[in-house]
Scaffold this active site. Structure first.
Site, PDB file in Angstrom:
ATOM      1  N   CYS A 116     -40.212  26.576  11.266  1.00 30.42           N
ATOM      2  CA  CYS A 116     -39.149  26.167  11.301  1.00 30.42           C
ATOM      3  C   CYS A 116     -38.430  28.414  10.361  1.00 30.42           C
ATOM      4  O   CYS A 116     -37.425  28.367  10.433  1.00 30.42           O
ATOM      5  CB  CYS A 116     -37.969  25.180  10.098  1.00 30.42           C
ATOM      6  SG  CYS A 116     -38.264  23.841  10.507  1.00 30.42           S
ATOM      7  N   HIS A 256     -30.449  27.657   9.733  1.00 25.42           N
ATOM      8  CA  HIS A 256     -31.641  27.568  10.111  1.00 25.42           C
ATOM      9  C   HIS A 256     -31.182  25.671  10.689  1.00 25.42           C
ATOM     10  O   HIS A 256     -30.835  24.926   9.854  1.00 25.42           O
ATOM     11  CB  HIS A 256     -33.209  26.499   9.392  1.00 25.42           C
ATOM     12  CG  HIS A 256     -33.961  25.877   9.949  1.00 25.42           C
ATOM     13  ND1 HIS A 256     -34.085  25.767  12.032  1.00 25.42           N
ATOM     14  CD2 HIS A 256     -34.607  24.848   9.829  1.00 25.42           C
ATOM     15  CE1 HIS A 256     -35.042  24.716  12.046  1.00 25.42           C
ATOM     16  NE2 HIS A 256     -35.320  24.174  10.456  1.00 25.42           N
ATOM     17  N   ASN A 286     -33.063  19.675  15.231  1.00 23.20           N
ATOM     18  CA  ASN A 286     -33.749  20.653  15.385  1.00 23.20           C
ATOM     19  C   ASN A 286     -35.091  21.926  16.296  1.00 23.20           C
ATOM     20  O   ASN A 286     -35.808  21.141  16.035  1.00 23.20           O
ATOM     21  CB  ASN A 286     -34.676  20.394  14.081  1.00 23.20           C
ATOM     22  CG  ASN A 286     -35.090  21.171  13.131  1.00 23.20           C
ATOM     23  OD1 ASN A 286     -35.436  22.279  13.784  1.00 23.20           O
ATOM     24  ND2 ASN A 286     -36.194  20.700  11.899  1.00 23.20           N
TER      25      ASN A 286
HETATM   26  C1  COA Z   1     -35.328  12.640   7.362  1.00 24.97           C
HETATM   27  C2  COA Z   1     -34.256  12.432   6.864  1.00 24.97           C
HETATM   28  C3  COA Z   1     -33.131  12.124   7.896  1.00 24.97           C
HETATM   29  C4  COA Z   1     -33.898  11.439   6.140  1.00 24.97           C
HETATM   30  O1  COA Z   1     -33.176  10.952   5.872  1.00 24.97           O
HETATM   31  P1  COA Z   1     -32.664  10.823   3.568  1.00 24.97           P
HETATM   32  O2  COA Z   1     -31.251  10.010   4.114  1.00 24.97           O
HETATM   33  O3  COA Z   1     -33.477  11.270   3.408  1.00 24.97           O
HETATM   34  O4  COA Z   1     -33.127   9.434   4.445  1.00 24.97           O
HETATM   35  P2  COA Z   1     -34.566   8.677   3.816  1.00 24.97           P
HETATM   36  O5  COA Z   1     -36.085   9.068   3.586  1.00 24.97           O
HETATM   37  O6  COA Z   1     -34.459   8.412   2.478  1.00 24.97           O
HETATM   38  O7  COA Z   1     -34.888   7.495   3.575  1.00 24.97           O
HETATM   39  C5  COA Z   1     -33.521   6.446   3.759  1.00 24.97           C
HETATM   40  C6  COA Z   1     -33.566   5.071   4.199  1.00 24.97           C
HETATM   41  O8  COA Z   1     -32.971   5.537   5.535  1.00 24.97           O
HETATM   42  C7  COA Z   1     -34.665   4.201   6.271  1.00 24.97           C
HETATM   43  N1  COA Z   1     -34.803   5.863   7.768  1.00 24.97           N
HETATM   44  C8  COA Z   1     -35.727   6.365   8.169  1.00 24.97           C
HETATM   45  N2  COA Z   1     -34.778   6.448   9.376  1.00 24.97           N
HETATM   46  C9  COA Z   1     -34.143   6.278   9.929  1.00 24.97           C
HETATM   47  C10 COA Z   1     -33.656   6.497  10.673  1.00 24.97           C
HETATM   48  N3  COA Z   1     -34.106   6.601  11.864  1.00 24.97           N
HETATM   49  N4  COA Z   1     -32.866   5.037  11.365  1.00 24.97           N
HETATM   50  C11 COA Z   1     -32.258   4.393  10.485  1.00 24.97           C
HETATM   51  N5  COA Z   1     -33.102   3.901   9.374  1.00 24.97           N
HETATM   52  C12 COA Z   1     -33.681   5.653   8.956  1.00 24.97           C
HETATM   53  C13 COA Z   1     -35.416   4.268   5.647  1.00 24.97           C
HETATM   54  O9  COA Z   1     -36.197   3.623   6.407  1.00 24.97           O
HETATM   55  C14 COA Z   1     -34.731   4.549   4.319  1.00 24.97           C
HETATM   56  O10 COA Z   1     -35.137   2.813   4.390  1.00 24.97           O
HETATM   57  P3  COA Z   1     -35.100   1.912   2.519  1.00 24.97           P
HETATM   58  O11 COA Z   1     -33.546   2.462   1.945  1.00 24.97           O
HETATM   59  O12 COA Z   1     -35.218   0.960   3.337  1.00 24.97           O
HETATM   60  O13 COA Z   1     -36.361   2.632   2.278  1.00 24.97           O
HETATM   61  C15 COA Z   1     -33.794  13.719   5.827  1.00 24.97           C
HETATM   62  O14 COA Z   1     -35.141  13.545   4.762  1.00 24.97           O
HETATM   63  C16 COA Z   1     -34.652  15.037   5.803  1.00 24.97           C
HETATM   64  O15 COA Z   1     -33.453  15.893   7.037  1.00 24.97           O
HETATM   65  N6  COA Z   1     -35.576  15.558   5.998  1.00 24.97           N
HETATM   66  C17 COA Z   1     -35.663  17.368   5.837  1.00 24.97           C
HETATM   67  C18 COA Z   1     -35.858  17.134   6.951  1.00 24.97           C
HETATM   68  C19 COA Z   1     -35.999  18.881   7.669  1.00 24.97           C
HETATM   69  O16 COA Z   1     -35.256  19.335   6.984  1.00 24.97           O
HETATM   70  N7  COA Z   1     -37.289  18.961   8.215  1.00 24.97           N
HETATM   71  C20 COA Z   1     -37.634  20.095   8.827  1.00 24.97           C
HETATM   72  C21 COA Z   1     -38.104  21.449   7.963  1.00 24.97           C
HETATM   73  S1  COA Z   1     -36.743  22.034   7.968  1.00 24.97           S
END
Ligand code: COA
Length: 332
Positions: A116, A256, A286
């Site tokens: 990224c 980004h 993204n």
């Molecule tokens: C992926 C991302 C959106 C997840 O959001 P989050 O707030 O961290 O959520 P978590 O991973 O803690 O998950 C919270 C809950 O939502 C659930 N969940 C995850 N994806 C889900 C989806 N698409 N729909 C519904 N629920 C979802 C999880 O299973 C978890 O459930 P649980 O509490 O019962 O275990 C976030 O972590 C993120 O954006 N990360 C960085 C991504 C990124 O920048 N990547 C590229 C590099 S720049």
């Protein structure tokens, strides 16, 4: 002699037509529109469909448009650098294929792999060739077909990514414009949190790796999120401090587009209001190396000569960085 700087003299983007909406994702994985929008800010992403359509097709479309709008002869391009983690094939480089498709027959070309942060790495690299005085026309592309490496059975990653490409033309200037400063960082210890498990030299493709779905991007989202929030803000603050800039001096933050919450946190840390933050994550998700040039392309008509821009990214590697640039031209 006056210092030579690399100035962006044109920008062009390309996104495929197909829109993958949150509604459609609801039919693929256990998720819902409300969760996706509130946790990421994303409503839809573009997907490149069709046989034999790789990243270079999108990169070439962006570069063709760029050459047209800047009135540049492809034969005058000396170098094309493409930032991507989804080249059409492991080799040759997507940049080689792009150069061929746009008729840049005199150009040499190579890819940069920094996930990224790829566009920032490639932009800094390209600007070095201009600053050194050896090159007069360099094209920097950021392009990724993330749909090729996204597991549409993994709800934690498939909601995030889309396909797209953007390209800028770099040319020399002796005015106080263009790329002013850059801080780029990397830490390979971050690899376990965001990587592709198989298909490389460590674990070549086998029937087992395919069955285990190891040819898709693997991400521990919450860990990446924490590193992204901290590091993107820190490095942006560092580049601003080093250049005696405060939030008031900045016309635009160009972050980004990984997650709206990461963008908001970065802007807050830098003291920049949301009206000065480029954002299109809602429509494209993204697109990895594509996000920053796609933002510049969509906001080009609002940019004025001399505007201070801070570009910032965080991504797989880990890699991260920030570039301070002064925009080179008024809307045409
Ligand atoms: C992926 C991302 C959106 C997840 O959001 P989050 O707030 O961290 O959520 P978590 O991973 O803690 O998950 C919270 C809950 O939502 C659930 N969940 C995850 N994806 C889900 C989806 N698409 N729909 C519904 N629920 C979802 C999880 O299973 C978890 O459930 P649980 O509490 O019962 O275990 C976030 O972590 C993120 O954006 N990360 C960085 C991504 C990124 O920048 N990547 C590229 C590099 S720049």
């Amino acid at each position: 002699m006056d210092k030579i700087r690399a100035m962006i003299t044109g920008v062009q983007g390309y996104v495929p037509e197909y829109r993958l909406t949150n509604k459609e994702l609801e039919s693929l994985v256990e998720t819902n529109d409300e969760w996706i929008v509130s946790r990421t800010g994303i409503k839809e992403r573009r997907i490149l469909k069709g046989e034999n359509q790789g990243t270079s097709v999108m990169g070439a479309a962006a570069v063709k448009g760029l050459l047209e709008k800047t009135g540049t002869d492809p034969m005058d391009i000396e170098l094309i650098i493409c930032a991507t983690v989804t080249p059409d094939m492991p080799f040759p480089a997507a940049a080689n294929l792009i150069a061929d498709q746009v008729g840049a027959k005199k150009s040499y070309s190579f890819d940069v792999s920094a996930a990224c942060s790829g566009f920032l790495y490639a932009l800094q690299l390209g600007s070095q060739f201009i600053q050194s005085g050896t090159h007069k026309k360099v094209i920097v592309v950021g392009a990724d077909k993330m749909s090729a490496i996204v597991d549409y059975q993994d709800r934690t990653t498939c909601i995030l990514f889309g396909d797209g490409a953007g390209a800028v033309l770099l040319e020399p200037t002796t005015e106080e414009l263009g790329v002013m400063d850059a801080i780029l960082k990397a830490d390979g210890a971050g690899a376990p949190y965001l990587h592709m498990k198989a298909g490389g030299s460590r674990k070549p493709a086998t029937a087992e790796t395919l069955a285990a779905r190891e040819h898709f991007a693997y991400q521990e989202g919450s860990t990446v999120f924490k590193f992204a929030v901290t590091n993107m803000a820190e490095v942006s603050a560092e580049v601003m401090e080093r250049n005696n800039l405060t939030g008031d001096d900045i016309a635009w933050l160009v972050p980004h587009q990984a997650n709206k919450r990461i963008i908001d946190a970065t802007a807050n840390r830098m003291g920049i209001g949301s009206s000065k933050v480029m954002m299109n994550i809602e429509r494209y998700g993204n697109t990895t190396a594509g996000t920053i040039p796609l933002c510049l392309w969509e906001y080009e008509s609002q940019l004025k000569k001399g505007d201070n821009l801070i570009l910032a990214a965080f991504g797989g590697g880990f890699t991260w960085g920030s570039i301070y640039l002064k925009w080179g031209y008024d809307p045409k």
